[in-house]
Design a protein around this motif. Structure first.
Motif, PDB file in Angstrom:
ATOM      1  N   ALA A 180       2.832  14.750 -15.564  1.00 18.08           N
ATOM      2  CA  ALA A 180       3.023  13.569 -14.233  1.00 18.08           C
ATOM      3  C   ALA A 180       2.517  13.270 -13.214  1.00 18.08           C
ATOM      4  O   ALA A 180       1.984  12.559 -12.239  1.00 18.08           O
ATOM      5  N   ALA A 181       3.234  14.607 -12.442  1.00 17.63           N
ATOM      6  CA  ALA A 181       3.013  14.985 -11.146  1.00 17.63           C
ATOM      7  C   ALA A 181       1.068  14.739 -10.780  1.00 17.63           C
ATOM      8  O   ALA A 181       0.604  14.610  -9.710  1.00 17.63           O
ATOM      9  N   ALA A 182       0.679  15.687 -11.673  1.00 13.78           N
ATOM     10  CA  ALA A 182      -0.606  15.836 -11.589  1.00 13.78           C
ATOM     11  C   ALA A 182      -1.591  14.702 -11.919  1.00 13.78           C
ATOM     12  O   ALA A 182      -2.860  14.729 -10.959  1.00 13.78           O
ATOM     13  N   LEU A 183      -0.681  13.041 -11.991  1.00 12.89           N
ATOM     14  CA  LEU A 183      -1.182  12.325 -12.112  1.00 12.89           C
ATOM     15  C   LEU A 183      -1.027  11.437 -10.705  1.00 12.89           C
ATOM     16  O   LEU A 183      -2.186  10.890 -10.549  1.00 12.89           O
ATOM     17  N   PHE A 184       0.530  12.057 -10.484  1.00  9.25           N
ATOM     18  CA  PHE A 184       0.224  10.878  -8.966  1.00  9.25           C
ATOM     19  C   PHE A 184       0.156  11.773  -7.900  1.00  9.25           C
ATOM     20  O   PHE A 184      -0.070  11.336  -6.498  1.00  9.25           O
ATOM     21  N   GLN A 185      -0.477  12.555  -7.641  1.00  8.75           N
ATOM     22  CA  GLN A 185      -0.695  13.972  -6.169  1.00  8.75           C
ATOM     23  C   GLN A 185      -1.810  13.405  -5.617  1.00  8.75           C
ATOM     24  O   GLN A 185      -2.358  13.027  -4.161  1.00  8.75           O
ATOM     25  N   PRO A 186      -2.998  13.600  -6.572  1.00  7.71           N
ATOM     26  CA  PRO A 186      -4.389  12.987  -6.064  1.00  7.71           C
ATOM     27  C   PRO A 186      -4.103  11.675  -4.833  1.00  7.71           C
ATOM     28  O   PRO A 186      -4.926  11.933  -3.673  1.00  7.71           O
ATOM     29  N   GLY A 187      -3.413  10.780  -5.637  1.00  7.13           N
ATOM     30  CA  GLY A 187      -3.604   9.517  -4.511  1.00  7.13           C
ATOM     31  C   GLY A 187      -3.207   9.462  -2.948  1.00  7.13           C
ATOM     32  O   GLY A 187      -3.525   8.901  -2.363  1.00  7.13           O
ATOM     33  N   VAL A 188      -2.137  10.449  -2.611  1.00 11.73           N
ATOM     34  CA  VAL A 188      -1.488  10.794  -1.854  1.00 11.73           C
ATOM     35  C   VAL A 188      -2.351  11.172  -0.752  1.00 11.73           C
ATOM     36  O   VAL A 188      -1.975  10.182   0.067  1.00 11.73           O
ATOM     37  N   ALA A 189      -3.581  11.739  -0.992  1.00 15.49           N
ATOM     38  CA  ALA A 189      -3.926  12.069   0.026  1.00 15.49           C
ATOM     39  C   ALA A 189      -5.331  11.147   0.359  1.00 15.49           C
ATOM     40  O   ALA A 189      -5.496  11.282   1.429  1.00 15.49           O
ATOM     41  N   SER A 190      -5.766  10.443  -0.214  1.00 15.56           N
ATOM     42  CA  SER A 190      -6.030   8.934   0.490  1.00 15.56           C
ATOM     43  C   SER A 190      -5.527   7.321   0.568  1.00 15.56           C
ATOM     44  O   SER A 190      -6.252   7.109   1.679  1.00 15.56           O
ATOM     45  N   THR A 191      -4.375   7.453  -0.058  1.00  9.42           N
ATOM     46  CA  THR A 191      -3.527   6.479   0.714  1.00  9.42           C
ATOM     47  C   THR A 191      -3.309   6.571   2.627  1.00  9.42           C
ATOM     48  O   THR A 191      -2.575   5.608   2.479  1.00  9.42           O
ATOM     49  N   VAL A 192      -2.582   7.368   2.298  1.00  8.70           N
ATOM     50  CA  VAL A 192      -2.549   7.879   4.029  1.00  8.70           C
ATOM     51  C   VAL A 192      -3.361   7.455   5.182  1.00  8.70           C
ATOM     52  O   VAL A 192      -2.900   6.546   5.584  1.00  8.70           O
ATOM     53  N   PRO A 193      -4.493   7.806   5.261  1.00 13.41           N
ATOM     54  CA  PRO A 193      -5.627   7.002   5.732  1.00 13.41           C
ATOM     55  C   PRO A 193      -5.691   5.507   5.814  1.00 13.41           C
ATOM     56  O   PRO A 193      -6.225   5.129   6.380  1.00 13.41           O
TER      57      PRO A 193
END
Length: 491
Positions: A180-193
């Motif tokens: 579940a974390a593997a689906l969650f984490q990548p989107g954090v990088a693009s959400t911040v900017p």
């Protein structure tokens, strides 16, 4: 890390006018050439317009300016809250696992295996999660991941409440959490900017919030274990995922900008290959990951289960809560420093700060008192936190936005690839060499890793993007000279 439907949805990331692709998306023209380090030209943003002092890009005719006035908005506040509450639960988990498994007759090796099951599954699947994040709705993927972990941690709570604790079942729950974390984490990088124009300030603020949660989480968990049971901690952990999912449900990400291309004509495998090509083309990026693997297998991987077990066995769960909270206090300090300091060579400054992390395993390995272990944890947390903000901001500002989720996934996978190995070997290594010797070796390894980062020119010389912006009164020739210096520094 989700998008609300297929790639043509309202949350599709901005591809309009992306100079990293050489022209409008889908035109078939080549990407803008990168320098030899593979990074985007440090003097420009993803859209090809000169960056402003906040790290955003000056809008062109078809790119409306996002609201100014700092990083704070309703939506960034929701994302900020989601990250903080999730971190609160995550920092409670090691205390619950260590105390709960020890209470049921398991040792340090079992604690390491339980943690490794989650990290191994996460590291093995996060690359695919990055492709999903670039193809679907990051927000919906994040919500789904949080709801999955709400269920699994509720099951773990029931197991510890009932006294039916079987190691392989705990490991399976950990593996599902890792997926579940593997689906969650990548989107954090693009959400911040997408939510903030000042990327470093946003990362610093999130780091401070997560650090405050890390400060409170272990202490709360220690008290709950001491006066209630590990099952209560697992139940509370499940609740934090529910709150995180609620915040993300209320979040509204900015829509795609006019002219954004709905669908690239590539498949899943092609996206995966493209992400790898972009990753390996940047020397500073893969260089950090390669060196970081050594830290994960020899220092961070063994430190998490061994420090938890050592401190709990010698001083009790409340002492471990104190030490881990001290680590959280240090990360608050590091995050605040990252909010105020803007070094021109971010990775060099971060690597210098990383030397301090060696004190976390070293003070425990040396058998110091709880007070000295806590002091070492403060310094270690500050160093690791400052490095984390410098690293995250470098990726989010140097990498084209259309591949950012995949690049971040490769970053996370590479960073954590050796962590489960280190965690799984923690018990056997402690049995052969002794826990304290393994932790002391981890402190020495951290010093060597920081030195290695500084020894690579492409890493120590990488210039921050917003440090080369043309300023009033400076000629175009001077600005061009700055951009050329930035390119040389990133090689």
């Amino acid at each position: 890390m989700s998008k609300e439907g297929p790639r043509g949805s309202g949350e599709e990331r901005d591809r309009a006018g992306d100079a990293t692709r050489g022209s409008s998306p889908g035109s078939g023209e080549p990407r803008r050439p990168r320098d030899s380090a593979g990074g985007s030209s440090p003097g420009s943003g993803e859209s090809g317009w000169p960056r402003d002092s906040a790290g955003g890009s000056n809008p062109g005719p078809s790119e409306p300016r996002r609201p100014r006035g700092g990083i704070w908005s309703r939506d960034f506040g929701l994302f900020f809250s989601a990250r903080a509450v999730a971190k609160l639960g995550d920092t409670m988990l090691p205390v619950a696992l260590a105390a709960g498994l020890l209470q049921h007759g398991y040792g340090a090796g079992a604690v390491g295996l339980a943690m490794a099951a989650s990290v191994a599954c996460f590291a093995g699947l996060v690359i695919f999660g990055g492709v999903f994040a670039d193809r679907f709705s990051t927000r919906l993927l994040m919500i789904g991941a949080d709801l999955t972990r709400l269920v699994t941690q509720s099951l773990a709570a029931v197991m510890f409440f009932s006294g039916h604790v079987v190691l392989w079942e705990i490991c399976v729950i950990g593996a599902v959490n890792g997926a579940a974390a593997a689906l969650f984490q990548p989107g954090v990088a693009s959400t911040v900017p997408r939510l903030a124009t000042d990327v470093q300030a946003a990362n610093g603020a999130i780091r401070v919030a997560e650090s405050v949660a890390q400060l409170a989480g272990p202490a709360v968990a220690g008290m709950l274990v001491a006066f209630a049971s590990p099952g209560v901690v697992f139940a509370a952990h499940a609740g934090t995922y529910g709150l995180s999912a609620l915040c993300l449900l209320l979040l509204r990400l900015p829509p795609a900008q006019p002219g954004a291309e709905a669908i690239r004509g590539s498949g899943f495998r092609a996206d995966l290959v493209e992400g790898w090509r972009e990753f390996r083309s940047r020397t500073w990026l893969w260089g950090v990951i390669a060196i970081w693997c050594v830290l994960m297998i020899a220092a961070w991987g063994p430190a998490v289960p061994l420090i938890a077990t050592q401190v709990v066995q010698e001083h009790g769960p409340r002492a471990y809560g104190l030490v881990n909270s001290a680590l959280g206090l240090g990360t608050v300090i590091g995050g605040v420093c990252a909010l105020r300091l803007r070094p021109r060579r971010m990775l060099r400054a971060g690597a210098v700060a990383l030397f301090g992390f060696s004190l976390f395993p070293a003070t425990v390995g040396a058998g110091f008192s709880v007070e000295w272990m806590a002091a070492g944890a403060v310094v270690a947390g500050a160093g690791m936190s400052f490095w984390g903000v410098m690293w995250a901001t470098s990726i989010q500002t140097q990498v084209p936005r259309d591949v950012l989720n995949r690049i971040h996934a490769y970053d996370v996978a590479g960073s954590l690839a050796m962590t489960p190995v280190g965690q799984a070997l923690a018990g056997p290594a402690a049995g052969v060499f002794g826990t304290r010797h393994v932790l002391l070796a981890g402190g020495v390894t951290t010093v060597l890793v920081a030195a290695a980062l500084l020894s690579v020119p492409a890493i120590r010389g990488l210039i921050r993007v917003d440090s080369t912006v043309p300023v009033p009164g400076r000629s175009l020739e001077e600005s061009s000279s700055n951009r050329e210096s930035a390119r040389r520094g990133s090689r």
